[in-house]
Design a protein around this motif. Structure first.
Motif: not given
Ligand code: O7M
Length: 211
Positions: A73-89
């Motif tokens: 749910l979080i990553a979906g919105r953040v990629f939609e906002a244009g983030a190219d990479y997401i850092i996850a634990h």
């Protein structure tokens, strides 16, 4: 610069200040990393604005550590906002990491740079490297404060998986040593954004990396 190995950790709250620093330093960067302070202070729209202003990739350092559904749910919105990479634990398990990887390019934490990382994370770093080798994310986070650990992680990690290292400057790590140990990218925050002249500071670190 296309050949830069430098990532700016833009940990300020204010939108205007963030955009100003990004504009001043962009020439020397590979990417800009956005963490909670900037997202809390300026809203998620800052991701789009930074991309428009600089044309650089944006890494959303959310250190996601939740169940797969919430991560998704979080990553979906953040990629939609244009983030190219997401850092996850990654200590939360492969299903949680996979939920992010299914949506876009992902970087996972296998060891952290602060002293407390020795308590719980370092003892399981081997397992987190195994997880990375299995899932093949874009990259992993390793501590610039411990170049010997960066070298160890490089020796165990499959080629092709990038190593990104925070902890240079304010936390005591030295850019040149970490690159020699096998890091692909250096993440620097305070030594750039909190300096009197961010452009001059970023230029100096960039040149140190070129040697
Ligand atoms: O150069 P600094 O110390 O001002 O900033 C370092 C940045 O890297 C800051 O955004 C931290 O949250 C982040 N970071 C660490 O300092 N240590 C870690 O182990 C991991 C990170 C990070 O980027 O994790 C993805």
């Amino acid at each position: 610069m296309g050949d830069s190995r430098l990532i700016l950790a833009l940990d300020v709250y204010e939108r205007e200040r963030a955009l100003q620093i990004a504009r001043e330093t962009a020439d020397y960067l590979w990417a800009i990393k956005v963490n909670w302070p900037l997202i809390i202070g300026s809203g998620l729209g800052i991701v789009t604005e930074l991309k428009e202003e600089t044309g650089l990739p944006v890494i959303a350092d959310l250190k996601l550590a939740d169940i797969p559904n919430t991560n998704r749910l979080i990553a979906g919105r953040v990629f939609e906002a244009g983030a190219d990479y997401i850092i996850a634990h990654s200590f939360v398990g492969s299903d949680s990491v996979r939920a992010v990887m299914e949506l876009g390019k992902t970087i996972i934490v296998v060891e952290m740079s602060h002293p407390g990382a020795r308590e719980f994370i370092q003892p399981v770093t081997d397992k987190l490297i195994e997880l990375a080798n299995h899932l093949k994310p874009f990259g992993v986070i390793a501590p610039a404060t411990r170049p010997e650990r960066v070298a160890y992680i490089r020796s165990k990690l499959k080629p092709g998986i990038k190593i990104l290292t925070p902890g240079v400057g304010a936390q005591g790590g030295k850019a040149g040593e970490v690159l020699k140990a096998g890091a692909d990218y250096i993440i620097v925050g305070r030594s750039i954004y909190a300096s009197e002249n961010p452009r001059e500071s970023v230029r100096r670190i960039y040149e140190e990396l070129e040697v």
